[in-house]
Design an enzyme around this catalytic site. Structure first.
Site, PDB file in Angstrom:
ATOM      1  N   PRO A  11       0.846  -1.196   0.000  1.00 10.27           N
ATOM      2  CG  PRO A  11       0.087  -0.988   2.209  1.00 10.27           C
ATOM      3  CD  PRO A  11       0.852  -1.896   1.299  1.00 10.27           C
ATOM      4  CD  GLN A  66      -2.673  -0.265   5.034  1.00 10.07           C
ATOM      5  OE1 GLN A  66      -2.551   0.918   4.739  1.00 10.07           O
ATOM      6  NE2 GLN A  66      -1.648  -1.026   5.342  1.00 10.07           N
ATOM      7  CB  CYS A  96       0.825   4.588   8.906  1.00  5.19           C
ATOM      8  SG  CYS A  96       1.062   6.220   8.188  1.00  5.19           S
ATOM      9  CE  LYS A 136       3.180  -2.289   4.376  1.00  9.01           C
ATOM     10  NZ  LYS A 136       3.482  -0.958   4.944  1.00  9.01           N
ATOM     11  N   GLY A 194      10.263  -4.036   2.761  1.00  8.31           N
ATOM     12  CA  GLY A 194      11.299  -3.041   3.034  1.00  8.31           C
ATOM     13  C   GLY A 194      12.532  -3.273   2.190  1.00  8.31           C
ATOM     14  CG  ASP A 195      15.225  -0.878   2.017  1.00  7.95           C
ATOM     15  OD1 ASP A 195      14.436   0.010   1.647  1.00  7.95           O
ATOM     16  OD2 ASP A 195      16.006  -0.747   2.974  1.00  7.95           O
TER      17      ASP A 195
HETATM   18  C1  LIG Z   1       4.758   7.467  -0.306  1.00  5.13           C
HETATM   19  C2  LIG Z   1       4.498   6.296   0.608  1.00  5.13           C
HETATM   20  C3  LIG Z   1       3.204   5.998   0.977  1.00  5.13           C
HETATM   21  C4  LIG Z   1       2.949   4.916   1.842  1.00  5.13           C
HETATM   22  N1  LIG Z   1       1.666   4.619   2.169  1.00  5.13           N
HETATM   23  C5  LIG Z   1       1.402   3.540   2.967  1.00  5.13           C
HETATM   24  C6  LIG Z   1       0.057   3.163   3.280  1.00  5.13           C
HETATM   25  O1  LIG Z   1      -0.917   3.773   2.826  1.00  5.13           O
HETATM   26  N2  LIG Z   1      -0.104   2.095   4.105  1.00  5.13           N
HETATM   27  C7  LIG Z   1       0.954   1.370   4.618  1.00  5.13           C
HETATM   28  O2  LIG Z   1       0.752   0.407   5.358  1.00  5.13           O
HETATM   29  N3  LIG Z   1       2.224   1.697   4.293  1.00  5.13           N
HETATM   30  C8  LIG Z   1       2.468   2.747   3.484  1.00  5.13           C
HETATM   31  N4  LIG Z   1       3.753   3.037   3.136  1.00  5.13           N
HETATM   32  C9  LIG Z   1       4.832   2.106   3.532  1.00  5.13           C
HETATM   33  C10 LIG Z   1       5.067   1.081   2.409  1.00  5.13           C
HETATM   34  O3  LIG Z   1       3.935   0.270   2.197  1.00  5.13           O
HETATM   35  C11 LIG Z   1       6.273   0.180   2.727  1.00  5.13           C
HETATM   36  O4  LIG Z   1       6.035  -0.447   3.959  1.00  5.13           O
HETATM   37  C12 LIG Z   1       7.585   0.934   2.809  1.00  5.13           C
HETATM   38  O5  LIG Z   1       7.702   1.866   1.747  1.00  5.13           O
HETATM   39  C13 LIG Z   1       8.783  -0.025   2.792  1.00  5.13           C
HETATM   40  O6  LIG Z   1       8.763  -0.838   1.635  1.00  5.13           O
HETATM   41  P1  LIG Z   1       9.657  -0.495   0.324  1.00  5.13           P
HETATM   42  O7  LIG Z   1      11.090  -0.339   0.781  1.00  5.13           O
HETATM   43  O8  LIG Z   1       9.450  -1.657  -0.587  1.00  5.13           O
HETATM   44  O9  LIG Z   1       9.135   0.808  -0.221  1.00  5.13           O
HETATM   45  C14 LIG Z   1       4.024   4.132   2.327  1.00  5.13           C
HETATM   46  C15 LIG Z   1       5.326   4.445   1.940  1.00  5.13           C
HETATM   47  C16 LIG Z   1       5.579   5.511   1.098  1.00  5.13           C
HETATM   48  C17 LIG Z   1       6.996   5.808   0.693  1.00  5.13           C
END
Ligand SMILES: Cc1cc2nc3c(=O)[nH]c(=O)nc-3n(C[C@H](O)[C@H](O)[C@H](O)COP(=O)(O)O)c2cc1C
Length: 303
Positions: A11, A66, A96, A136, A194-195
């Site tokens: 998300p 979500q 969040c 999450k 994450g990453d």
């Molecule tokens: C711009 C942005 C918006 C996000 N919105 C949500 C969200 O609506 N709900 C949520 O659980 N996490 C949200 N996240 C967290 C991501 O889902 C994810 O956990 C986080 O970016 C780490 O994963 P990644 O390294 O693959 O980006 C958001 C992250 C970013 C950068």
């Protein structure tokens, strides 16, 4: 190697909206996609300015909706509404970190500090719907409170079916590198987040006992990444995909709201390409869909 229902799109608020999910779907017909977080207050109150509150998921395939909030009754009501709207599962946001959610609303990451409230919400949501419920979350509130394992055990006890674990604490926000603990002892399947961006990252997660991976920022400008992580080819017609994404955005939000919202996507799609900064500057000055299409065609050399 994970199957095509084990590589999730995370998300991302303001990003994984219906138009972007529609684009991802073309590459990954079966991938589990999670909506942007939806406020239980705005959903149950049917706030008219929140277009995604009226999404219908029935034709979207494997989509989890979500929700976030701190009100047990409203979270259960929101879950029911989303089930009726065709969501295939409900995900509860417990990670969040933004102050508006985690501090002022007592929701999101705050639930990692208040396991009693987290438990009440999880039980109520699981009871409210017939579809699966996931959570999450993150490793914990800060370095001193890395109690993700405890929260996941409570989740399992409440009937939550799986959890996505972002390998950072709330205090880390999005800084530093994500760390992924071994999850082989956990009572429910855990999805690593994450990453994670490459096939070798995915393989590493399998070794640590994860049942899937969830990709967030990696899909920005690369809606084909989930499929690429399973051996799919990077598409050759990126410009056509950008044009189609723009069409979907305009169809969903209208031209006036949609064109400014599309600018960030145009920037992500063009990142790293020659003259991309000139393209971004140009796009940021355009307000009409037809002129934006001309700029996209020009940049990607589409006649
Ligand atoms: C711009 C942005 C918006 C996000 N919105 C949500 C969200 O609506 N709900 C949520 O659980 N996490 C949200 N996240 C967290 C991501 O889902 C994810 O956990 C986080 O970016 C780490 O994963 P990644 O390294 O693959 O980006 C958001 C992250 C970013 C950068």
């Amino acid at each position: 190697m994970f199957g095509d229902n084990q590589i999730f799109a995370a998300p991302l608020a303001g990003i994984t909206d219906q138009p972007f999910r529609r684009v991802i779907r073309q590459f990954s017909p079966y991938a589990p996609l999670v909506t942007e977080m939806i406020s239980c207050h705005s959903l149950v109150g049917q706030h008219k300015n929140c277009v995604r509150n009226f999404d219908n998921y029935a034709n979207e395939g494997n989509v989890g909706a979500q929700i976030f909030g701190a009100d047990v009754g409203l979270m259960a009501d929101a879950a029911r509404i989303l089930q009726d709207a065709g969501a295939k599962w409900i995900d509860i946001n417990m990670g969040c970190p933004v102050p508006k959610v985690a501090t002022r609303a007592g929701a999101g990451a705050h639930l990692m500090r208040d396991h009693k409230l987290a438990e009440q919400i999880m039980r109520a949501v699981v009871c409210a719907v017939q579809i699966p419920v996931s959570v999450k979350t993150r490793l914990g509130w800060d370095d001193e409170h890395r109690d993700w394992g405890e929260l996941i055990k409570i989740a399992a006890d409440c009937g939550v079916q799986f959890a996505a674990l972002h390998g950072r604490t709330r205090a880390q926000l999005y800084l530093g590198e994500a760390v992924h603990p071994d999850v082989r002892d956990m009572p429910i399947p855990i999805i690593a987040n994450g990453d994670i961006k490459s096939v070798s990252d995915v393989e590493q997660m399998e070794k640590l006992g994860y049942c899937g991976v969830m990709i967030g920022r990696g899909i920005l400008g690369r809606p084909w990444l989930l499929s690429e992580l399973q051996g799919g080819e990077k598409p050759k017609n990126v410009g056509e995909i950008v044009l189609q994404h723009l069409d979907y955005v305009v169809e969903y939000y209208g031209e006036r709201a949609g064109v400014p919202m599309f600018r960030k996507h145009a920037a992500w799609y063009s990142a790293g390409m020659p003259n991309s900064s000139d393209f971004r500057i140009k796009v940021n000055r355009i307000d009409s869909a037809s002129l934006l299409k001309v700029a996209i065609r020009e940049f990607w050399g589409i006649i």
